[in-house]
Scaffold this motif. Structure first.
Motif, PDB file in Angstrom:
ATOM      1  N   ALA A 173     -33.548  -8.023  61.532  1.00 30.85           N
ATOM      2  CA  ALA A 173     -34.610  -7.433  62.446  1.00 30.85           C
ATOM      3  C   ALA A 173     -35.220  -6.522  61.892  1.00 30.85           C
ATOM      4  CB  ALA A 173     -33.935  -7.557  63.941  1.00 30.85           C
ATOM      5  N   ALA A 174     -36.337  -6.216  61.883  1.00 31.63           N
ATOM      6  CA  ALA A 174     -37.281  -4.994  61.377  1.00 31.63           C
ATOM      7  C   ALA A 174     -38.066  -4.498  62.192  1.00 31.63           C
ATOM      8  CB  ALA A 174     -37.849  -5.508  59.927  1.00 31.63           C
ATOM      9  N   ASP A 175     -38.456  -3.159  62.637  1.00 27.96           N
ATOM     10  CA  ASP A 175     -39.258  -2.573  63.715  1.00 27.96           C
ATOM     11  C   ASP A 175     -40.269  -1.914  62.498  1.00 27.96           C
ATOM     12  OD1 ASP A 175     -40.615  -1.558  65.465  1.00 27.96           O
ATOM     13  OD2 ASP A 175     -39.356  -0.204  65.958  1.00 27.96           O
ATOM     14  N   VAL A 176     -41.367  -2.278  62.384  1.00 28.36           N
ATOM     15  CA  VAL A 176     -42.318  -1.736  61.428  1.00 28.36           C
ATOM     16  C   VAL A 176     -43.402  -0.842  61.936  1.00 28.36           C
ATOM     17  CG1 VAL A 176     -44.095  -2.342  59.810  1.00 28.36           C
ATOM     18  CG2 VAL A 176     -42.045  -3.802  60.074  1.00 28.36           C
ATOM     19  N   GLY A 177     -43.260   0.388  61.674  1.00 24.47           N
ATOM     20  CA  GLY A 177     -44.315   1.221  62.298  1.00 24.47           C
ATOM     21  C   GLY A 177     -45.301   1.851  61.251  1.00 24.47           C
ATOM     22  N   GLY A 178     -46.252   2.685  61.448  1.00 25.20           N
ATOM     23  CA  GLY A 178     -46.898   3.260  60.536  1.00 25.20           C
ATOM     24  C   GLY A 178     -46.335   4.279  59.611  1.00 25.20           C
ATOM     25  N   THR A 179     -45.437   4.723  59.915  1.00 24.24           N
ATOM     26  CA  THR A 179     -44.713   5.876  58.947  1.00 24.24           C
ATOM     27  C   THR A 179     -43.363   5.262  58.362  1.00 24.24           C
ATOM     28  OG1 THR A 179     -45.476   7.464  60.521  1.00 24.24           O
ATOM     29  CG2 THR A 179     -43.703   8.072  58.924  1.00 24.24           C
ATOM     30  N   HIS A 180     -42.477   4.530  59.364  1.00 26.66           N
ATOM     31  CA  HIS A 180     -41.256   4.109  58.966  1.00 26.66           C
ATOM     32  C   HIS A 180     -40.974   2.566  59.317  1.00 26.66           C
ATOM     33  CE1 HIS A 180     -40.601   8.620  59.671  1.00 26.66           C
ATOM     34  NE2 HIS A 180     -39.831   8.425  58.178  1.00 26.66           N
ATOM     35  N   VAL A 181     -40.109   2.325  58.807  1.00 24.35           N
ATOM     36  CA  VAL A 181     -39.495   0.574  58.733  1.00 24.35           C
ATOM     37  C   VAL A 181     -37.970   0.812  59.089  1.00 24.35           C
ATOM     38  CG1 VAL A 181     -39.224  -1.557  57.988  1.00 24.35           C
ATOM     39  CG2 VAL A 181     -41.224  -0.482  57.347  1.00 24.35           C
ATOM     40  N   ARG A 182     -37.672   0.431  60.264  1.00 23.68           N
ATOM     41  CA  ARG A 182     -36.203   0.366  60.826  1.00 23.68           C
ATOM     42  C   ARG A 182     -35.839  -1.221  60.607  1.00 23.68           C
ATOM     43  NH1 ARG A 182     -38.932   4.147  63.675  1.00 23.68           N
ATOM     44  NH2 ARG A 182     -37.735   6.073  64.134  1.00 23.68           N
ATOM     45  N   VAL A 183     -34.625  -1.285  59.849  1.00 22.31           N
ATOM     46  CA  VAL A 183     -34.074  -2.532  59.721  1.00 22.31           C
ATOM     47  C   VAL A 183     -32.885  -2.771  60.059  1.00 22.31           C
ATOM     48  CG1 VAL A 183     -34.082  -4.687  58.212  1.00 22.31           C
ATOM     49  CG2 VAL A 183     -35.524  -2.724  57.450  1.00 22.31           C
ATOM     50  N   GLY A 184     -32.271  -3.870  60.787  1.00 20.75           N
ATOM     51  CA  GLY A 184     -31.155  -4.103  60.966  1.00 20.75           C
ATOM     52  C   GLY A 184     -30.259  -5.609  60.671  1.00 20.75           C
ATOM     53  N   GLY A 215     -25.889  -6.051  68.348  1.00 15.88           N
ATOM     54  CA  GLY A 215     -24.715  -5.965  67.432  1.00 15.88           C
ATOM     55  C   GLY A 215     -25.163  -5.693  65.991  1.00 15.88           C
ATOM     56  N   PHE A 216     -25.484  -4.628  65.347  1.00 12.96           N
ATOM     57  CA  PHE A 216     -25.908  -4.321  64.066  1.00 12.96           C
ATOM     58  C   PHE A 216     -24.652  -4.349  63.135  1.00 12.96           C
ATOM     59  CE2 PHE A 216     -29.658  -1.667  65.997  1.00 12.96           C
ATOM     60  CZ  PHE A 216     -30.182  -2.791  66.328  1.00 12.96           C
ATOM     61  N   LEU A 217     -24.557  -5.180  62.359  1.00 10.03           N
ATOM     62  CA  LEU A 217     -23.671  -5.091  61.041  1.00 10.03           C
ATOM     63  C   LEU A 217     -23.958  -4.211  60.330  1.00 10.03           C
ATOM     64  CD1 LEU A 217     -23.215  -9.183  60.896  1.00 10.03           C
ATOM     65  CD2 LEU A 217     -21.846  -7.570  62.238  1.00 10.03           C
ATOM     66  N   GLN A 218     -25.393  -3.739  60.033  1.00  6.31           N
ATOM     67  CA  GLN A 218     -25.760  -2.771  59.179  1.00  6.31           C
ATOM     68  C   GLN A 218     -27.140  -2.447  59.683  1.00  6.31           C
ATOM     69  OE1 GLN A 218     -24.627  -2.976  55.119  1.00  6.31           O
ATOM     70  NE2 GLN A 218     -26.693  -2.045  54.468  1.00  6.31           N
ATOM     71  N   TYR A 219     -27.755  -1.081  59.401  1.00  6.91           N
ATOM     72  CA  TYR A 219     -28.744  -0.537  59.876  1.00  6.91           C
ATOM     73  C   TYR A 219     -29.316   0.616  58.977  1.00  6.91           C
ATOM     74  CZ  TYR A 219     -32.241   1.823  62.903  1.00  6.91           C
ATOM     75  OH  TYR A 219     -33.089   2.462  63.436  1.00  6.91           O
ATOM     76  N   ARG A 220     -30.692   0.380  58.617  1.00 10.35           N
ATOM     77  CA  ARG A 220     -31.290   1.545  57.732  1.00 10.35           C
ATOM     78  C   ARG A 220     -32.638   1.721  57.963  1.00 10.35           C
ATOM     79  NH1 ARG A 220     -28.613   2.461  52.742  1.00 10.35           N
ATOM     80  NH2 ARG A 220     -26.718   1.147  52.468  1.00 10.35           N
ATOM     81  N   LYS A 221     -33.077   2.930  57.813  1.00 14.64           N
ATOM     82  CA  LYS A 221     -34.309   3.467  58.167  1.00 14.64           C
ATOM     83  C   LYS A 221     -35.260   3.719  56.603  1.00 14.64           C
ATOM     84  CE  LYS A 221     -36.975   7.322  60.483  1.00 14.64           C
ATOM     85  NZ  LYS A 221     -36.754   8.229  61.535  1.00 14.64           N
ATOM     86  N   TYR A 222     -36.449   3.156  56.463  1.00 14.08           N
ATOM     87  CA  TYR A 222     -37.220   3.330  55.391  1.00 14.08           C
ATOM     88  C   TYR A 222     -38.635   4.227  55.651  1.00 14.08           C
ATOM     89  CZ  TYR A 222     -33.768   0.153  53.425  1.00 14.08           C
ATOM     90  OH  TYR A 222     -32.456  -0.647  52.980  1.00 14.08           O
ATOM     91  N   ALA A 223     -38.959   5.116  54.700  1.00 16.37           N
ATOM     92  CA  ALA A 223     -40.247   5.561  54.590  1.00 16.37           C
ATOM     93  C   ALA A 223     -41.510   4.649  54.101  1.00 16.37           C
ATOM     94  CB  ALA A 223     -40.448   6.923  53.987  1.00 16.37           C
ATOM     95  N   CYS A 224     -42.281   4.151  54.832  1.00 23.12           N
ATOM     96  CA  CYS A 224     -43.388   3.411  54.393  1.00 23.12           C
ATOM     97  C   CYS A 224     -44.127   3.655  53.038  1.00 23.12           C
ATOM     98  CB  CYS A 224     -44.561   2.936  55.293  1.00 23.12           C
ATOM     99  SG  CYS A 224     -43.956   2.170  57.079  1.00 23.12           S
ATOM    100  N   ALA A 225     -44.483   5.038  52.859  1.00 21.92           N
ATOM    101  CA  ALA A 225     -44.776   5.592  51.703  1.00 21.92           C
ATOM    102  C   ALA A 225     -43.939   5.399  50.514  1.00 21.92           C
ATOM    103  CB  ALA A 225     -44.972   6.852  51.948  1.00 21.92           C
ATOM    104  N   ASP A 226     -42.838   5.038  50.556  1.00 20.04           N
ATOM    105  CA  ASP A 226     -41.978   4.887  49.404  1.00 20.04           C
ATOM    106  C   ASP A 226     -42.253   3.322  48.819  1.00 20.04           C
ATOM    107  OD1 ASP A 226     -41.190   7.399  49.783  1.00 20.04           O
ATOM    108  OD2 ASP A 226     -39.382   6.979  50.648  1.00 20.04           O
ATOM    109  N   PHE A 227     -42.902   2.379  49.485  1.00 18.19           N
ATOM    110  CA  PHE A 227     -42.691   1.092  49.009  1.00 18.19           C
ATOM    111  C   PHE A 227     -44.307   0.560  49.174  1.00 18.19           C
ATOM    112  CE2 PHE A 227     -38.967   2.040  51.025  1.00 18.19           C
ATOM    113  CZ  PHE A 227     -37.801   1.356  50.142  1.00 18.19           C
ATOM    114  N   ALA A 228     -44.569  -0.406  48.158  1.00 13.24           N
ATOM    115  CA  ALA A 228     -45.692  -1.199  48.080  1.00 13.24           C
ATOM    116  C   ALA A 228     -46.036  -2.073  49.270  1.00 13.24           C
ATOM    117  CB  ALA A 228     -45.737  -1.676  46.525  1.00 13.24           C
ATOM    118  N   GLY A 229     -45.226  -2.451  49.812  1.00 10.88           N
ATOM    119  CA  GLY A 229     -45.535  -3.567  50.750  1.00 10.88           C
ATOM    120  C   GLY A 229     -44.195  -3.624  51.820  1.00 10.88           C
ATOM    121  N   LEU A 230     -44.099  -4.390  52.937  1.00 10.52           N
ATOM    122  CA  LEU A 230     -43.037  -4.693  53.526  1.00 10.52           C
ATOM    123  C   LEU A 230     -42.016  -5.720  52.971  1.00 10.52           C
ATOM    124  CD1 LEU A 230     -41.530  -4.508  56.338  1.00 10.52           C
ATOM    125  CD2 LEU A 230     -43.057  -6.360  57.190  1.00 10.52           C
TER     126      LEU A 230
END
Length: 366
Positions: free
Chosen positions: A15-26, A35-50
């Protein structure tokens, strides 16, 4: 009907929550949306696409775990072709293309604040501050609203058999003002565009626009160049222009949220989310937000009965997206079961015909 390869009960998914600045993925336990088995947060600017963001997350799971289903919570309006219309994302979001890129069997899209509204049942655990109203809400719709890269809003409506969530584009509604200073700032905005939506001012980028417009109104140079710098200086109290900008922001937000509470009949409460407000919670509490929220003439008494609570958005978007996804899967399973129960069993035509002929011959026997 559910899509081909619909998830089995309990199967983990992303499951991903996509904002204009960050993407949060669990990586979510298929039995429990929180119940998250794993969770990470990414900066949109670091990637070419979702798709690249999700590939990076999947790459952290190791080779022993195959995930082929998921849900994306994203700001914007879903179009008939399945793509997303959004003015705040750094790249286009087309679920069919991302599904093919990831090799997924199932990938679905939900509005980001619709997802947060699905998670408000768990919001008490994430509450940061009650700004106004009683501790307990009356029965009724719940409003979830908050500024981030844009201004998102959704309404959760109690209903028999489960709540219904209405996604909105409230952030695109016209900005309204109430004071001479707000009118002067609005006139500055109108020099650049004919339609000034609420999120043009009530968002992270909007805070910077407001700072620049207020500087022009006062005939001075802007003192800060980023939303974070404006907020930090305002909270520190050593920059009058930054302080007045943030106070203007909070007052306009209070007025806008009060309008929405009346518009949607949010007797069940208002949850303030988004990426900005938790960072300025101390300033927000001392600002004109509550006064402007309540300043609706004869409706003041009604608004005083509505709890207004600041919640930590953080993982709520991911939890809500997961909850929405599991609800859809359950609804599809129930619909299939109900349809199967209503379908009459097919009789063996050959056997029936043979029995009919035997019966007819028997009747004709003297």
């Amino acid at each position: 009907m559910p899509p081909t390869g619909a998830p089995s009960a309990g199967a983990p998914f992303i499951a991903a929550d996509v904002g204009g600045t960050h993407v949060r993925v669990g990586l979510v336990d298929g039995h429990d949306p929180s119940g998250f088995l794993q969770y990470r947060k990414y900066a949109c600017a670091d990637f070419a696409g979702l798709g690249e963001v999700l590939q990076a997350f999947l790459g952290t799971l190791g080779p022993g775990l195959a995930i082929d289903r998921g849900v994306i919570a994203c700001a914007g309006h879903a179009l008939d072709d399945g793509s997303l219309l959004s003015v705040n994302l750094p790249w286009p979001v087309v679920p069919a293309r991302i599904r093919e890129q990831l090799g997924f069997d199932d990938l679905r899209l939900v509005n980001d604040f619709e997802a947060v509204a699905h998670a408000v049942a768990a919001a008490d655990a994430h509450s940061l501050l009650r700004l106004s109203g009683p501790a307990r809400a009356m029965p009724g719709p719940t409003l979830v609203v908050g500024p981030g890269t844009g201004l998102g809003a959704a309404v959760r409506i109690p209903a028999r058999g489960g709540a219904v969530v209405l996604a909105t584009e409230a952030g695109q509604a016209a900005l309204t003002v109430s004071t001479p200073l707000e009118l002067a700032v609005l006139q500055e905005f109108l020099r650049e565009r004919r339609h000034v939506p609420m999120e043009h001012a009530l968002s992270g980028p909007g805070l910077l626009r407001m700072h620049q417009a207020l500087a022009r109104v006062r005939g001075v140079a802007p003192t800060r160049s980023t939303p974070d710098a404006i907020s930090a200086a305002a909270r520190a109290g050593d920059d009058p222009l930054a302080h007045d900008t943030l106070d203007l922001f909070c007052g306009l937000l209070g007025s806008a949220v009060g309008d929405m509470a009346l518009l949607y009949g949010a007797h069940g409460g208002v949850h303030l989310a988004g990426g900005i407000l938790p960072q300025i919670r101390d300033f927000l509490e001392r600002s004109s937000f509550v006064a402007r929220f309540l300043d609706k003439g004869p409706m003041r008494e009604a608004l005083q009965k509505i709890p207004v609570t600041l919640v930590e958005h953080g993982q709520l978007g991911v939890i809500g997206a997961a909850s929405w996804y599991l609800d859809r899967i359950r609804q599809e399973d129930d619909a299939c079961t109900e349809a199967a129960a209503r379908t009459p069993r097919r009789r063996n035509t050959a056997s029936t015909a043979s029995q009919t002929r035997d019966g007819e011959n028997h009747d004709e026997t003297p």
